[in-house]
Scaffold this motif. Sequence first.
Motif, PDB file in Angstrom:
ATOM      1  N   ARG A 257       0.843  -1.206   0.000  1.00 33.22           N
ATOM      2  CA  ARG A 257       0.000   0.000   0.000  1.00 33.22           C
ATOM      3  C   ARG A 257       0.870   1.245   0.000  1.00 33.22           C
ATOM      4  O   ARG A 257       0.618   2.201  -0.726  1.00 33.22           O
ATOM      5  CB  ARG A 257      -0.851   0.025   1.256  1.00 33.22           C
ATOM      6  N   ARG A 258       1.900   1.196   0.850  1.00 37.54           N
ATOM      7  CA  ARG A 258       2.752   2.361   0.988  1.00 37.54           C
ATOM      8  C   ARG A 258       3.430   2.666  -0.367  1.00 37.54           C
ATOM      9  O   ARG A 258       3.493   3.816  -0.793  1.00 37.54           O
ATOM     10  CB  ARG A 258       3.811   2.080   2.058  1.00 37.54           C
ATOM     11  N   ARG A 261       1.068   4.351  -2.804  1.00 36.82           N
ATOM     12  CA  ARG A 261       0.942   5.802  -2.549  1.00 36.82           C
ATOM     13  C   ARG A 261       2.198   6.525  -3.027  1.00 36.82           C
ATOM     14  O   ARG A 261       2.129   7.571  -3.667  1.00 36.82           O
ATOM     15  CB  ARG A 261       0.765   6.074  -1.051  1.00 36.82           C
ATOM     16  N   GLU A 298      -5.659  11.759   6.414  1.00 35.13           N
ATOM     17  CA  GLU A 298      -4.545  12.273   5.608  1.00 35.13           C
ATOM     18  C   GLU A 298      -4.567  11.567   4.258  1.00 35.13           C
ATOM     19  O   GLU A 298      -4.341  12.162   3.214  1.00 35.13           O
ATOM     20  CB  GLU A 298      -3.244  11.978   6.378  1.00 35.13           C
ATOM     21  N   GLU A 299      -4.918  10.265   4.284  1.00 31.69           N
ATOM     22  CA  GLU A 299      -4.898   9.490   3.045  1.00 31.69           C
ATOM     23  C   GLU A 299      -6.021   9.927   2.092  1.00 31.69           C
ATOM     24  O   GLU A 299      -5.810  10.040   0.881  1.00 31.69           O
ATOM     25  CB  GLU A 299      -5.045   8.005   3.381  1.00 31.69           C
ATOM     26  N   ARG A 302      -5.020  13.128   0.576  1.00 29.02           N
ATOM     27  CA  ARG A 302      -3.950  12.934  -0.419  1.00 29.02           C
ATOM     28  C   ARG A 302      -4.517  12.343  -1.722  1.00 29.02           C
ATOM     29  O   ARG A 302      -4.181  12.768  -2.819  1.00 29.02           O
ATOM     30  CB  ARG A 302      -2.897  11.972   0.157  1.00 29.02           C
ATOM     31  N   CYS A 600      -6.908   6.538  12.187  1.00 25.41           N
ATOM     32  CA  CYS A 600      -5.913   6.161  11.163  1.00 25.41           C
ATOM     33  C   CYS A 600      -4.507   6.480  11.668  1.00 25.41           C
ATOM     34  O   CYS A 600      -3.594   5.665  11.531  1.00 25.41           O
ATOM     35  CB  CYS A 600      -6.170   6.905   9.851  1.00 25.41           C
ATOM     36  N   SER A 606      -5.750   2.556   7.251  1.00 28.59           N
ATOM     37  CA  SER A 606      -6.501   3.413   6.339  1.00 28.59           C
ATOM     38  C   SER A 606      -7.973   3.359   6.726  1.00 28.59           C
ATOM     39  O   SER A 606      -8.402   2.445   7.434  1.00 28.59           O
ATOM     40  CB  SER A 606      -6.339   2.916   4.907  1.00 28.59           C
TER      41      SER A 606
END
Length: 714
Positions: A257-258, A261, A298-299, A302, A600, A606
């Motif tokens: 996942r990281r 992003r 934050e996700e 973003r 989160c 998430s």
Amino acid sequence: MMVDDLLDFGLPEEGLEIFGDRGIEELYPPQVDGVRSGVLDGRNLVLAVPTASGKTLVSELGILKSVFSGGRTLYIVPLKALAYEKFELFKEYERYGFNVGVATGDYDRSADYLSDMDVVVTTSEKADSMLRLGTDWIGDVDVVVCDEVHLVDSDRRGPTLEVTLAKLMMMNPGAQVIALSATISNAREIANWLDAGLVKSDWRPIELKEGVVFDDFIDFPFDGGKEVCSDEDDVATSLVRDAVLEGGQALVFTSSRRNSRGAAGRIVGSLDDLLSPMEEDRLMELSNDILDVDGVTEEGERLARYVRRGVAFHHAGLRNTHLRRIEKLFSSGDLKAICSTPTLAWGINLPARRVVVRDYKRYDPNYGMKPIPVLDVKQMFGRAGRPGMDPYGEAVLIAKNEVERDQLIDRYVVGDTENITSKLASEPALRSHVLSTIASGFAGSYSELMDFIDRTFFAVQNRPEDIQLLVKRVLGFLESEGFIEVDGFGLGSGSGFDATAIGKRVSELYIDPLSASRILERLSGRGMESDIEFLHMVCETPDMDTLYMRKSDYSRVESFLKENPRLKERGEMDDWFLSEVKTSLLLKDWIDEEDDGDICDWYGVSSGDIRRKASTAEWLLHSAAELSKMSMSLYINRLRNLQRRMQYGVKKELSDLVSISGIGRVRARELYKNGYRTKSDLHELIDNQSLVREVDGVGAKTIEKIKRELGGNE
Ligand SMILES: Nc1ncnc2c1ncn2[C@@H]1O[C@H](COP(=O)(O)OP(=O)(O)OP(=O)(O)O)[C@@H](O)[C@H]1O
């Protein structure tokens, strides 16, 4: 072969109309092979061909032939999103008077309401649960389609899929089985298991160039090579920009996942000059939608920012609404690139001009970073090329040097896919399926059970003595926990058995028998008091995927345990136990209405993760309440109350408000603060529009929804 020729093979005339409306005139070569192998004569068939080569249509030949002669089809897919995709497709049949249904989730709800359906699309888990509940019409199925049958190889889903297929074949010995598969090396073994003919082909409707990029040059071993006409610092970004410059879109697959992003973050900005004003407007709209649903994490923020510039990331931690919107915008061409974890490759059909496999290694807790299977890479590659839109598709791996380039070509471009293997040997899977096989009457004795297991793919691949050993161990566990009763002395070929009432209920509830035994032990023990104890009860079951402990989590979890000695007594202070407690704390914060963004941050998850954990917890609390009913435990009201709070993520006083669709936890709290505490209070709100301004986040749209819902309830 032309579609019209299918009449000679027995396709009803209406079938021509259905395919004609989709603009299909001529069959693809593997489809012709499917016809020649007797799919229209009711023969079993395994079709092992690449992604997007028209497998569904072959299954539809069998389905249409059957439904026009009064038959019924069960169509099994691996994922909920795919079930809805196929359901939409088959709904076309409704104009000929057929009923098409879809069933997912709600594992202990009766599926009798589907008895009038001619075609039912469902997931393997739901099909399994329908069998456990003794759904009558399942014994009256004429065609069973299994989409993505190679997933019998999957640790999570595979055992359910193979046991379900074996049961369906046992119940409906005359039914036609059509199994659709990726191109796997041992497709013949699957065909033998299903007593089916095999069509195996590498044909694709659109040319696929597979290669490896190094030093701005893509080496396509079978198609020459190509310079990458973009020189961004990051190779994946160059490959994406280059594809978009050529009028295409790109999918970038990453290992985590990281990384998804991160990769999207590097691409953002590199496509700004390639977006048209109209595309920018549509992207802005989507971006605002995302903020509307999830502007606090934050996700979410973003994601909205990236989407505005034509790029998205996609992984299982995101909210489902976001995932579906991203997919839609990519299909419509507005989004230029998606950076995703591999799950997208196994999901709905989402082709792109260029596929970039950025990471070919994935972290494995037992081995560290490990190359991923060829089958997985081929599945990602297969998403390249949009039929009718792209002249060809390109699939590219990234190498850091020449040696790596050659290795990647050998392994992933030229090399064969691995054999797939049964995963039913895993003990959690086996104990659950052995119990369900006994509880739903498929086996009343040891020899019947072994006869049944003999029909699985597991039995095709393993030695009988190994299987017997495992099965006996599992039977011993089920007997000692009181889920089955065994006649006679010991477990042997002569012994008969039956599920106990509680064993039957455990099977229907669709939980691991070990989860049930842990819950029962907890419910019968000395008084549980606080919410956290009930939450830990569900988090210590194997059905809950607990959260990983980060370095920063230890002090928080350990200091919580210091203040809660009763909970501390439940386990050793090892990572296993601490991660159960961490997960319980997340659930507690969810039902205590902590802010999504804070949760989160605190737990490193998430927004979609919170909801998925909550949904599993809700299911386990429901199961605990049901088991509690049977074991005369005193906790039933407490469990029901927690279950309801878990569903919506609220404190008890908001229960009434959140049961109205369109009112989530945040809006409900705002309404409550403004004095609207029950449904009847809301009548006042909708009668007096001037109050709308008083309540944050409750605009005209929401009021309309409430009005409709309350009106409908009266
Ligand atoms: N003979 C044909 N001529 C033209 N288009 C076709 C033909 N057969 C299928 N298609 C179209 O090709 C697309 C891909 O087909 P389909 O989804 O059945 O592929 P698939 O092999 O099932 O893919 P997946 O591996 O993703 O499940 C669909 O849009 C379908 O309508």
